[in-house]
Scaffold this motif. Structure first.
Motif, PDB file in Angstrom:
ATOM      1  N   ASN A  78      45.616  26.919  47.627  1.00  0.00           N
ATOM      2  CA  ASN A  78      45.733  26.119  46.404  1.00  0.00           C
ATOM      3  C   ASN A  78      45.254  26.918  45.193  1.00  0.00           C
ATOM      4  OD1 ASN A  78      46.475  24.141  48.196  1.00  0.00           O
ATOM      5  ND2 ASN A  78      45.010  22.636  47.480  1.00  0.00           N
ATOM      6  N   VAL A  79      44.170  27.656  45.345  1.00  0.00           N
ATOM      7  CA  VAL A  79      43.639  28.474  44.255  1.00  0.00           C
ATOM      8  C   VAL A  79      44.665  29.531  43.855  1.00  0.00           C
ATOM      9  CG1 VAL A  79      41.855  30.161  43.639  1.00  0.00           C
ATOM     10  CG2 VAL A  79      41.228  28.060  44.839  1.00  0.00           C
ATOM     11  N   ASN A  80      45.303  30.152  44.836  1.00  0.00           N
ATOM     12  CA  ASN A  80      46.307  31.177  44.548  1.00  0.00           C
ATOM     13  C   ASN A  80      47.513  30.578  43.823  1.00  0.00           C
ATOM     14  OD1 ASN A  80      47.086  33.997  44.833  1.00  0.00           O
ATOM     15  ND2 ASN A  80      48.734  33.187  46.087  1.00  0.00           N
ATOM     16  N   ILE A  81      47.937  29.395  44.221  1.00  0.00           N
ATOM     17  CA  ILE A  81      49.063  28.726  43.553  1.00  0.00           C
ATOM     18  C   ILE A  81      48.713  28.457  42.088  1.00  0.00           C
ATOM     19  CG2 ILE A  81      50.380  26.570  43.444  1.00  0.00           C
ATOM     20  CD1 ILE A  81      50.265  26.577  46.560  1.00  0.00           C
ATOM     21  N   MET A  82      47.501  27.990  41.826  1.00  0.00           N
ATOM     22  CA  MET A  82      47.070  27.738  40.448  1.00  0.00           C
ATOM     23  C   MET A  82      47.017  29.045  39.657  1.00  0.00           C
ATOM     24  SD  MET A  82      44.170  24.762  40.784  1.00  0.00           S
ATOM     25  CE  MET A  82      43.717  24.762  42.511  1.00  0.00           C
ATOM     26  N   ALA A  83      46.520  30.114  40.273  1.00  0.00           N
ATOM     27  CA  ALA A  83      46.423  31.411  39.596  1.00  0.00           C
ATOM     28  C   ALA A  83      47.808  31.935  39.226  1.00  0.00           C
ATOM     29  CB  ALA A  83      45.698  32.414  40.490  1.00  0.00           C
ATOM     30  N   GLU A  84      48.760  31.838  40.147  1.00  0.00           N
ATOM     31  CA  GLU A  84      50.122  32.283  39.859  1.00  0.00           C
ATOM     32  C   GLU A  84      50.741  31.452  38.745  1.00  0.00           C
ATOM     33  OE1 GLU A  84      52.418  32.417  43.466  1.00  0.00           O
ATOM     34  OE2 GLU A  84      51.208  34.050  44.297  1.00  0.00           O
ATOM     35  N   ASP A  85      50.528  30.155  38.784  1.00  0.00           N
ATOM     36  CA  ASP A  85      51.050  29.267  37.743  1.00  0.00           C
ATOM     37  C   ASP A  85      50.496  29.656  36.372  1.00  0.00           C
ATOM     38  OD1 ASP A  85      52.474  26.740  36.930  1.00  0.00           O
ATOM     39  OD2 ASP A  85      50.423  26.132  36.436  1.00  0.00           O
ATOM     40  N   LEU A  86      49.204  29.891  36.313  1.00  0.00           N
ATOM     41  CA  LEU A  86      48.559  30.277  35.062  1.00  0.00           C
ATOM     42  C   LEU A  86      49.084  31.638  34.594  1.00  0.00           C
ATOM     43  CD1 LEU A  86      46.531  29.883  32.808  1.00  0.00           C
ATOM     44  CD2 LEU A  86      44.729  30.653  34.370  1.00  0.00           C
ATOM     45  N   GLY A  87      49.169  32.599  35.493  1.00  0.00           N
ATOM     46  CA  GLY A  87      49.676  33.923  35.138  1.00  0.00           C
ATOM     47  C   GLY A  87      51.104  33.877  34.617  1.00  0.00           C
ATOM     48  N   LYS A  88      51.964  33.109  35.278  1.00  0.00           N
ATOM     49  CA  LYS A  88      53.368  32.990  34.851  1.00  0.00           C
ATOM     50  C   LYS A  88      53.485  32.474  33.430  1.00  0.00           C
ATOM     51  CE  LYS A  88      55.651  32.086  39.258  1.00  0.00           C
ATOM     52  NZ  LYS A  88      56.388  31.067  40.029  1.00  0.00           N
TER      53      LYS A  88
ATOM     54  N   ILE B 154      44.988  40.668  46.956  1.00  0.00           N
ATOM     55  CA  ILE B 154      44.509  39.655  46.021  1.00  0.00           C
ATOM     56  C   ILE B 154      43.009  39.498  46.220  1.00  0.00           C
ATOM     57  CG2 ILE B 154      44.728  37.271  45.241  1.00  0.00           C
ATOM     58  CD1 ILE B 154      47.480  37.195  46.610  1.00  0.00           C
ATOM     59  N   SER B 155      42.262  39.500  45.125  1.00  0.00           N
ATOM     60  CA  SER B 155      40.813  39.295  45.176  1.00  0.00           C
ATOM     61  C   SER B 155      40.476  37.923  44.616  1.00  0.00           C
ATOM     62  CB  SER B 155      40.082  40.350  44.347  1.00  0.00           C
ATOM     63  OG  SER B 155      40.352  41.630  44.837  1.00  0.00           O
ATOM     64  N   PHE B 156      39.605  37.231  45.312  1.00  0.00           N
ATOM     65  CA  PHE B 156      39.153  35.902  44.891  1.00  0.00           C
ATOM     66  C   PHE B 156      37.644  35.911  44.715  1.00  0.00           C
ATOM     67  CE2 PHE B 156      42.916  35.128  47.488  1.00  0.00           C
ATOM     68  CZ  PHE B 156      43.638  34.227  46.718  1.00  0.00           C
ATOM     69  N   ALA B 157      37.171  35.187  43.710  1.00  0.00           N
ATOM     70  CA  ALA B 157      35.735  34.970  43.526  1.00  0.00           C
ATOM     71  C   ALA B 157      35.578  33.578  42.930  1.00  0.00           C
ATOM     72  CB  ALA B 157      35.133  36.010  42.591  1.00  0.00           C
ATOM     73  N   ASN B 158      34.440  32.976  43.174  1.00  0.00           N
ATOM     74  CA  ASN B 158      34.191  31.692  42.527  1.00  0.00           C
ATOM     75  C   ASN B 158      32.705  31.491  42.317  1.00  0.00           C
ATOM     76  OD1 ASN B 158      33.981  30.948  45.477  1.00  0.00           O
ATOM     77  ND2 ASN B 158      33.487  28.969  44.555  1.00  0.00           N
ATOM     78  N   ASN B 159      32.437  30.649  41.326  1.00  0.00           N
ATOM     79  CA  ASN B 159      31.089  30.207  41.021  1.00  0.00           C
ATOM     80  C   ASN B 159      31.221  28.708  40.788  1.00  0.00           C
ATOM     81  OD1 ASN B 159      28.555  29.681  40.121  1.00  0.00           O
ATOM     82  ND2 ASN B 159      28.506  31.284  38.560  1.00  0.00           N
TER      83      ASN B 159
ATOM     84  N   ALA C 287      38.086  33.018  39.932  1.00  0.00           N
ATOM     85  CA  ALA C 287      38.705  34.215  39.378  1.00  0.00           C
ATOM     86  C   ALA C 287      39.635  34.768  40.447  1.00  0.00           C
ATOM     87  CB  ALA C 287      37.656  35.248  39.010  1.00  0.00           C
ATOM     88  N   VAL C 288      40.837  35.131  40.038  1.00  0.00           N
ATOM     89  CA  VAL C 288      41.815  35.717  40.954  1.00  0.00           C
ATOM     90  C   VAL C 288      42.354  36.971  40.284  1.00  0.00           C
ATOM     91  CG1 VAL C 288      43.974  35.376  42.212  1.00  0.00           C
ATOM     92  CG2 VAL C 288      42.425  33.435  41.839  1.00  0.00           C
ATOM     93  N   GLN C 289      42.369  38.072  41.055  1.00  0.00           N
ATOM     94  CA  GLN C 289      42.855  39.340  40.527  1.00  0.00           C
ATOM     95  C   GLN C 289      43.873  39.908  41.499  1.00  0.00           C
ATOM     96  OE1 GLN C 289      39.723  42.126  39.746  1.00  0.00           O
ATOM     97  NE2 GLN C 289      41.066  43.517  38.664  1.00  0.00           N
TER      98      GLN C 289
END
Length: 95
Positions: A3-13, A32-37, A42-44
């Motif tokens: 789900n986090v990756n889907i949101m990241a791709e949506d935001l990037g697009k 793909i790198s993921f981090a969270n607080n 954060a997705v890179q």
């Protein structure tokens, strides 16, 4: 993380010249790198997409966003960097 990756791709697009041409690495690729607080993620990774001239280019991207609801893919953007384009305020998770 799917789900986090889907949101990241949506935001990037949403920051690409030609979002319909966007190709992201597979979540299983290890690229793909993921981090969270807490609920801030954060997705890179990278994205391949067509530029204004129609040429396919690969650019690194980093997105940070606050998850509102994981089930409905709701989020608030915080920071987006695609290539040299930067929008928002970067949060350093290392501090």
């Amino acid at each position: 993380l799917i789900n986090v990756n889907i949101m990241a791709e949506d935001l990037g697009k949403s920051y690409l010249v030609n979002p319909g041409s966007a190709k992201f690495p597979s979540i299983h690729s290890g690229e793909i790198s993921f981090a969270n607080n807490g609920n801030v993620y954060a997705v890179q990774a990278y994205v391949d997409s067509k530029n204004r001239m129609g040429a396919r280019v690969r650019e690194k991207y980093l997105v940070e966003f606050r998850v509102i609801d994981m089930n409905t893919y709701s989020y608030d953007p915080i920071y987006v960097q695609i290539g040299n384009q930067k929008v928002g305020e970067y949060i350093d998770f290392e501090q």
